[in-house]
Design an enzyme around this catalytic site. Structure first.
Site, PDB file in Angstrom:
ATOM      1  N   GLU A  22      13.348 -31.308  27.159  1.00  0.00           N
ATOM      2  CA  GLU A  22      13.670 -30.110  27.935  1.00  0.00           C
ATOM      3  C   GLU A  22      15.135 -30.021  28.359  1.00  0.00           C
ATOM      4  O   GLU A  22      15.457 -30.117  29.548  1.00  0.00           O
ATOM      5  CB  GLU A  22      12.777 -30.028  29.182  1.00  0.00           C
ATOM      6  CG  GLU A  22      11.296 -30.004  28.867  1.00  0.00           C
ATOM      7  CD  GLU A  22      10.440 -29.662  30.082  1.00  0.00           C
ATOM      8  OE1 GLU A  22      10.988 -29.587  31.192  1.00  0.00           O
ATOM      9  OE2 GLU A  22       9.227 -29.455  29.907  1.00  0.00           O
ATOM     10  N   GLU A  29       3.818 -31.432  25.911  1.00  0.00           N
ATOM     11  CA  GLU A  29       3.350 -31.385  27.301  1.00  0.00           C
ATOM     12  C   GLU A  29       2.616 -30.085  27.549  1.00  0.00           C
ATOM     13  O   GLU A  29       3.072 -29.020  27.141  1.00  0.00           O
ATOM     14  CB  GLU A  29       4.512 -31.438  28.317  1.00  0.00           C
ATOM     15  CG  GLU A  29       5.196 -32.756  28.456  1.00  0.00           C
ATOM     16  CD  GLU A  29       6.334 -32.719  29.474  1.00  0.00           C
ATOM     17  OE1 GLU A  29       6.293 -31.909  30.421  1.00  0.00           O
ATOM     18  OE2 GLU A  29       7.277 -33.499  29.290  1.00  0.00           O
TER      19      GLU A  29
HETATM   20  C1  FCB Z   1       8.117 -30.666  32.714  1.00  0.00           C
HETATM   21  C2  FCB Z   1       8.714 -32.052  32.699  1.00  0.00           C
HETATM   22  C3  FCB Z   1       7.786 -33.128  33.169  1.00  0.00           C
HETATM   23  C4  FCB Z   1       6.949 -32.669  34.348  1.00  0.00           C
HETATM   24  C5  FCB Z   1       6.276 -31.359  34.024  1.00  0.00           C
HETATM   25  C6  FCB Z   1       5.360 -30.862  35.109  1.00  0.00           C
HETATM   26  O1  FCB Z   1       9.119 -29.732  32.862  1.00  0.00           O
HETATM   27  O2  FCB Z   1       9.126 -32.384  31.397  1.00  0.00           O
HETATM   28  O3  FCB Z   1       8.538 -34.269  33.469  1.00  0.00           O
HETATM   29  O4  FCB Z   1       7.734 -32.576  35.458  1.00  0.00           O
HETATM   30  O5  FCB Z   1       7.250 -30.398  33.767  1.00  0.00           O
END
Ligand code: FCB
Length: 485
Positions: free
Chosen positions: A195, A390
């Protein structure tokens, strides 16, 4: 409010009846069951959020250690000093992953642990931890998936200017090579950055994350140097790899839809999409920054510090794009009084809240946007496989006296988002895997320990781990999909 999202499978204990299950007609109708046997199933974590042991075995401070000490920067003054104590409990945490029947574990390496200060030789004691982790995973039949940078920049590199400074990209490539030299014989999938939007914009432009700087020009310079660091590291790893490896980057992509069809709202959505998504995707896959974003930035007096050859480096081919998805947003270019310009004469840019269920983060639950996003990636940036690196949700968990959390809200969220992935696949998107965020409740950055994303509960007083209903549901879902194959 949540009922329409609640799946018939929201009780993780209900469907252990074997491949045909108790409700065959529903099974057949559930898009999740269309996911193929080769689909990768995993969980994700990151170093600073779980490891603790911040001063052990030669680790030096990262920008997050420093930021946590700034009064008011992190909720409750929380920090990652102990976190989930994963550094000392790693084998038990790996056993949890294996017991859930997952095939992949995505974790990140702490740069200041393996190369204290961010330059120079490796710290053998720091590398040894990840060496043991990789062996432990492989011994349990779980594939390691390494993220090289999940936000814990060595403080010394920040003191030298941080990501807005070009040299940091070269430091990152050196560090990547050094980790690869130790783990590359066993780790087959590597993500350079997690990210970059968060690192660059939350860290340097908006000040919500470490290092807490607030300057748009610094943020945009950080975007470019992060991407450059990604490209350089990708080239170095590819050259160093004796056998084929999968290399990629993880982006948090934020669907930006116009609130109405008006030109002002459409332009607001275009601008938001540009700064959140296309400023990363276009250079990575098309070797150029989007013209409209460059024009928006120029209007703010900001330019991207590109040098000759940078874009070729950034567009070095990758094997997989990691997609992190949490929510979508509606954008408007008109304020509540109907004006299209603010007092400074700039176009109005505003997020319009919708009447939708939200997670404990306040994030709107919009699984449809997830499907749209994946289909759009397939259309606009074809040819690269996607993995969901994620996806998950924080809710206000209420443990019973045994520490068990019946988190039907999280089960519903995960169910609907997995369905969204399956629908995107049916529409042609080449999605090859899904990793839930997160294995454990952990240090949620500026929110500290207030927000819990784990499918396994962590009692921070005792460090006891208790799988939540969502963990059992995930285990059973993975088993069901595999068994159907
Ligand atoms: C993302 C991050 C991770 C966590 C989630 C909820 O942006 O990569 O570390 O904080 O959000």
């Amino acid at each position: 409010m949540d009922t329409e999202l609640t799946s018939p499978r929201s009780d993780g204990t209900r469907h252990a009846a074997g491949p045909d299950g108790p409700e065959p007609s529903r099974h057949a109708a559930d898009p999740i069951d269309s996911l193929p046997p080769t689909f990768r199933w995993g969980v994700a974590t990151s170093s600073y959020q779980i490891e603790g042991a911040v001063a052990e075995d030669g680790r030096t401070p990262s920008i997050w250690d420093t930021f946590c000490r700034v009064p008011g920067a992190v909720a409750n003054g929380d920090d990652g000093d102990v976190a989930c104590d994963h550094y000392h409990r790693m084998p038990a945490d790996v056993a949890l992953i294996a017991d859930l029947g997952l095939d992949t574990y995505r974790f990140s390496v702490a740069w200041p642990r393996v190369q204290p200060g961010g330059r120079g030789p490796a710290n053998p004691a720091g590398l040894a931890f990840y060496d043991r982790l990789v062996d432990e995973l492989l011994g349990r039949g779980v594939d390691p998936w390494v993220t090289l940078y999940h936000w814990d920049l060595p403080q010394e590199l920040e003191d030298a200017g941080g990501w807005p400074v070009r040299d940091t990209a070269y430091r990152f490539a050196d560090y990547a090579e050094l980790v690869f030299a130790r783990l590359g014989d066993r780790v087959k999938t590597w993500t350079t950055l997690n990210e970059p939007w968060c690192s660059a914009m939350l860290g340097y432009a908006y000040g919500d994350h470490a290092p807490g700087r607030r300057d748009l020009g610094d943020g945009i310079a950080a975007v470019h140097h992060l991407l450059l660091g990604h490209g350089l590291a990708t080239q170095r790893l590819r050259a160093a790899a004796p056998a084929p490896v999968e290399l990629g980057i993880t982006l948090n992509l934020a669907p930006a839809d116009p609130a109405t069809d008006s030109p002002a709202d459409r332009d607001a959505a275009r601008a938001a999409d540009g700064l959140a998504n296309r400023i990363y995707l276009d250079p990575l896959f098309h070797g150029r920054y989007p013209q409209d974003v460059l024009a928006d930035l120029a209007a703010e007096g900001v330019r991207v510090p590109v040098r000759d050859g940078d874009l070729e480096v950034i567009a070095t081919p990758i094997d997989v794009l990691g997609v992190n998805y949490y929510f979508g947003q509606l954008h408007s270019g008109v304020d509540e009084q109907g004006r299209e310009r603010d007092e400074g004469g700039r176009p109005v840019r505003r997020v319009v809240p919708r009447d939708l269920p939200r997670t404990a983060m306040g994030w709107e639950i919009v699984p449809e946007s997830f499907t749209d996003l994946l289909v759009r990636l397939h259309r606009d940036y074809p040819g690269v496989p996607l993995v969901i690196t994620e996806n998950g949700a924080a809710f206000d968990d209420r443990p019973d006296e045994d520490g068990f959390v019946a988190d039907d809200d999280r089960v519903a969220y995960l169910t609907e988002h997995l369905r969204a992935v399956a629908r995107a696949r049916s529409a042609g998107a080449d999605v090859r895997g899904y990793f839930a965020w997160s294995l454990l409740d952990n240090f949620e950055w500026a929110y500290g320990y207030d927000k819990r994303f784990g499918i396994v509960r962590v009692d921070y007083d005792t460090q006891r781990r208790t799988p939540k209903r969502s963990a059992l549901w995930y285990r059973d879902t993975v088993r069901r999909v595999r068994d159907r194959a």
